[in-house]
Design a protein around this motif. Structure first.
Motif, PDB file in Angstrom:
ATOM      1  N   GLU A 160       1.112  -1.019  -0.196  1.00 44.42           N
ATOM      2  CA  GLU A 160       0.220  -0.046  -0.325  1.00 44.42           C
ATOM      3  C   GLU A 160       0.851   1.599  -0.039  1.00 44.42           C
ATOM      4  O   GLU A 160       0.276   2.372  -1.020  1.00 44.42           O
ATOM      5  CB  GLU A 160      -0.580  -0.155   1.663  1.00 44.42           C
ATOM      6  N   LEU A 161       2.111   1.708   0.841  1.00 45.64           N
ATOM      7  CA  LEU A 161       2.741   3.041   1.643  1.00 45.64           C
ATOM      8  C   LEU A 161       3.468   2.154  -0.222  1.00 45.64           C
ATOM      9  O   LEU A 161       4.076   3.906  -0.688  1.00 45.64           O
ATOM     10  CB  LEU A 161       3.629   2.195   2.118  1.00 45.64           C
ATOM     11  N   ARG A 162       3.786   1.495  -1.132  1.00 44.41           N
ATOM     12  CA  ARG A 162       4.762   1.743  -2.092  1.00 44.41           C
ATOM     13  C   ARG A 162       3.789   1.882  -3.069  1.00 44.41           C
ATOM     14  O   ARG A 162       4.164   3.076  -3.821  1.00 44.41           O
ATOM     15  CB  ARG A 162       4.989   0.218  -2.976  1.00 44.41           C
ATOM     16  N   LYS A 163       2.905   1.582  -3.215  1.00 45.91           N
ATOM     17  CA  LYS A 163       1.876   2.058  -4.340  1.00 45.91           C
ATOM     18  C   LYS A 163       0.895   3.693  -4.457  1.00 45.91           C
ATOM     19  O   LYS A 163       1.410   4.099  -5.006  1.00 45.91           O
ATOM     20  CB  LYS A 163       0.923   1.152  -4.771  1.00 45.91           C
ATOM     21  N   HIS A 164       0.961   4.016  -2.951  1.00 47.36           N
ATOM     22  CA  HIS A 164       1.024   4.699  -2.546  1.00 47.36           C
ATOM     23  C   HIS A 164       1.712   6.228  -2.897  1.00 47.36           C
ATOM     24  O   HIS A 164       1.807   7.458  -3.824  1.00 47.36           O
ATOM     25  CB  HIS A 164       0.537   5.076  -1.056  1.00 47.36           C
ATOM     26  N   HIS A 165       2.847   6.043  -3.038  1.00 52.54           N
ATOM     27  CA  HIS A 165       4.265   6.865  -2.549  1.00 52.54           C
ATOM     28  C   HIS A 165       4.582   6.444  -4.710  1.00 52.54           C
ATOM     29  O   HIS A 165       6.167   7.585  -4.896  1.00 52.54           O
ATOM     30  CB  HIS A 165       5.628   6.326  -2.563  1.00 52.54           C
ATOM     31  N   LYS A 166       3.661   5.697  -5.478  1.00 46.92           N
ATOM     32  CA  LYS A 166       4.540   5.455  -6.695  1.00 46.92           C
ATOM     33  C   LYS A 166       5.360   4.728  -7.165  1.00 46.92           C
ATOM     34  O   LYS A 166       6.176   5.539  -8.569  1.00 46.92           O
ATOM     35  CB  LYS A 166       3.619   6.888  -7.854  1.00 46.92           C
ATOM     36  N   LEU A 167       5.775   4.073  -6.237  1.00 48.86           N
ATOM     37  CA  LEU A 167       6.984   3.378  -6.391  1.00 48.86           C
ATOM     38  C   LEU A 167       6.982   1.948  -7.416  1.00 48.86           C
ATOM     39  O   LEU A 167       6.189   1.023  -6.934  1.00 48.86           O
ATOM     40  CB  LEU A 167       7.699   3.619  -5.136  1.00 48.86           C
ATOM     41  N   SER A 168       7.930   1.420  -7.552  1.00 49.66           N
ATOM     42  CA  SER A 168       7.568   0.632  -8.505  1.00 49.66           C
ATOM     43  C   SER A 168       8.562  -0.687  -7.570  1.00 49.66           C
ATOM     44  O   SER A 168       9.322  -0.218  -6.705  1.00 49.66           O
ATOM     45  CB  SER A 168       8.618  -0.007  -9.877  1.00 49.66           C
ATOM     46  N   GLN A 169       8.703  -1.852  -7.300  1.00 50.98           N
ATOM     47  CA  GLN A 169       9.400  -2.455  -6.734  1.00 50.98           C
ATOM     48  C   GLN A 169      10.823  -2.685  -7.269  1.00 50.98           C
ATOM     49  O   GLN A 169      11.577  -2.162  -6.328  1.00 50.98           O
ATOM     50  CB  GLN A 169       9.610  -4.187  -7.008  1.00 50.98           C
ATOM     51  N   ASP A 170      11.456  -1.743  -8.577  1.00 50.92           N
ATOM     52  CA  ASP A 170      12.811  -2.188  -8.692  1.00 50.92           C
ATOM     53  C   ASP A 170      12.941  -0.788  -7.606  1.00 50.92           C
ATOM     54  O   ASP A 170      14.223   0.001  -7.677  1.00 50.92           O
ATOM     55  CB  ASP A 170      13.044  -1.846 -10.270  1.00 50.92           C
ATOM     56  N   GLU A 171      12.447   0.357  -8.248  1.00 47.05           N
ATOM     57  CA  GLU A 171      12.842   2.159  -7.157  1.00 47.05           C
ATOM     58  C   GLU A 171      12.506   2.054  -5.824  1.00 47.05           C
ATOM     59  O   GLU A 171      13.220   2.295  -5.014  1.00 47.05           O
ATOM     60  CB  GLU A 171      11.509   2.858  -7.793  1.00 47.05           C
ATOM     61  N   MET A 172      11.375   0.612  -5.060  1.00 46.37           N
ATOM     62  CA  MET A 172      11.813   0.671  -3.865  1.00 46.37           C
ATOM     63  C   MET A 172      13.582  -0.307  -3.272  1.00 46.37           C
ATOM     64  O   MET A 172      13.568  -0.023  -3.056  1.00 46.37           O
ATOM     65  CB  MET A 172      10.183  -0.352  -3.465  1.00 46.37           C
ATOM     66  N   ALA A 173      12.980  -1.084  -4.285  1.00 42.77           N
ATOM     67  CA  ALA A 173      14.347  -1.923  -4.187  1.00 42.77           C
ATOM     68  C   ALA A 173      15.745  -0.857  -3.873  1.00 42.77           C
ATOM     69  O   ALA A 173      16.253  -0.795  -3.297  1.00 42.77           O
ATOM     70  CB  ALA A 173      14.781  -3.219  -4.785  1.00 42.77           C
ATOM     71  N   GLU A 174      15.766  -0.311  -4.980  1.00 46.93           N
ATOM     72  CA  GLU A 174      16.712   0.783  -5.210  1.00 46.93           C
ATOM     73  C   GLU A 174      17.497   1.955  -4.413  1.00 46.93           C
ATOM     74  O   GLU A 174      17.888   2.798  -3.609  1.00 46.93           O
ATOM     75  CB  GLU A 174      16.571   1.523  -7.187  1.00 46.93           C
ATOM     76  N   ARG A 175      15.903   2.056  -3.885  1.00 45.78           N
ATOM     77  CA  ARG A 175      15.873   3.378  -3.090  1.00 45.78           C
ATOM     78  C   ARG A 175      16.133   2.976  -1.094  1.00 45.78           C
ATOM     79  O   ARG A 175      17.400   3.702  -0.311  1.00 45.78           O
ATOM     80  CB  ARG A 175      14.572   3.911  -2.313  1.00 45.78           C
ATOM     81  N   HIS A 176      16.139   1.090  -0.686  1.00 41.28           N
ATOM     82  CA  HIS A 176      16.859   0.555   0.337  1.00 41.28           C
ATOM     83  C   HIS A 176      17.892  -0.253  -0.028  1.00 41.28           C
ATOM     84  O   HIS A 176      18.016  -1.365   1.057  1.00 41.28           O
ATOM     85  CB  HIS A 176      15.264   0.059   0.862  1.00 41.28           C
ATOM     86  N   LEU A 177      18.175  -0.121  -0.956  1.00 46.24           N
ATOM     87  CA  LEU A 177      19.683  -0.996  -1.451  1.00 46.24           C
ATOM     88  C   LEU A 177      19.818  -2.918  -0.927  1.00 46.24           C
ATOM     89  O   LEU A 177      19.934  -3.087  -0.911  1.00 46.24           O
ATOM     90  CB  LEU A 177      20.850  -0.739  -0.296  1.00 46.24           C
ATOM     91  N   VAL A 178      18.318  -2.330  -1.885  1.00 46.80           N
ATOM     92  CA  VAL A 178      18.228  -4.287  -1.603  1.00 46.80           C
ATOM     93  C   VAL A 178      17.710  -4.674  -3.574  1.00 46.80           C
ATOM     94  O   VAL A 178      17.347  -3.881  -3.785  1.00 46.80           O
ATOM     95  CB  VAL A 178      16.462  -4.960  -1.002  1.00 46.80           C
ATOM     96  N   THR A 179      17.752  -5.826  -3.777  1.00 41.99           N
ATOM     97  CA  THR A 179      16.931  -6.729  -4.664  1.00 41.99           C
ATOM     98  C   THR A 179      15.262  -6.504  -4.869  1.00 41.99           C
ATOM     99  O   THR A 179      14.914  -6.337  -3.828  1.00 41.99           O
ATOM    100  CB  THR A 179      16.972  -7.715  -4.792  1.00 41.99           C
ATOM    101  N   ARG A 180      15.031  -6.555  -5.953  1.00 44.94           N
ATOM    102  CA  ARG A 180      13.713  -5.943  -6.507  1.00 44.94           C
ATOM    103  C   ARG A 180      12.878  -7.730  -5.984  1.00 44.94           C
ATOM    104  O   ARG A 180      11.950  -7.214  -5.414  1.00 44.94           O
ATOM    105  CB  ARG A 180      13.218  -6.222  -8.262  1.00 44.94           C
ATOM    106  N   GLN A 181      14.197  -8.724  -5.523  1.00 46.32           N
ATOM    107  CA  GLN A 181      13.072  -9.971  -5.427  1.00 46.32           C
ATOM    108  C   GLN A 181      13.103  -9.721  -3.614  1.00 46.32           C
ATOM    109  O   GLN A 181      12.555 -10.842  -3.578  1.00 46.32           O
ATOM    110  CB  GLN A 181      14.466 -11.013  -6.442  1.00 46.32           C
ATOM    111  N   ALA A 182      13.875  -9.199  -3.137  1.00 51.65           N
ATOM    112  CA  ALA A 182      13.318  -9.184  -2.245  1.00 51.65           C
ATOM    113  C   ALA A 182      12.173  -8.317  -1.357  1.00 51.65           C
ATOM    114  O   ALA A 182      11.361  -8.407  -0.789  1.00 51.65           O
ATOM    115  CB  ALA A 182      14.909  -8.073  -1.559  1.00 51.65           C
TER     116      ALA A 182
END
Length: 66
Positions: free
Chosen positions: A9-31
């Motif tokens: 919900e938060l990721r979508k609210h902030h209009k982030l893809s899984q890839d963008e979320m991963a990049e921001r938090h220094l993890v993989t998209r798979q994580a």
């Protein structure tokens, strides 16, 4: 609500893809995907970073508060 649902919900609210979320938090998209399916939960340090960046408390991320 469970942590996995709150993260989605938060990721979508902030209009982030899984890839963008991963990049921001220094993890993989798979994580991020594993968090969102409930397979795993972010570690404490990552929860703190996510909470700060997305403007919610760790308790909210863990479903303990709203």
């Amino acid at each position: 609500m469970e942590t996995k649902d709150i993260i989605i919900e938060l990721r979508k609210h902030h209009k982030l893809s899984q890839d963008e979320m991963a990049e921001r938090h220094l993890v993989t998209r798979q994580a991020v995907s594993r968090w969102e399916t409930g397979e795993t939960v972010p570690n404490t340090e990552t929860l703190m970073v996510i909470s700060k960046e997305l403007g919610v408390s760790v308790e909210v991320l863990l479903g303990a508060a709203s």
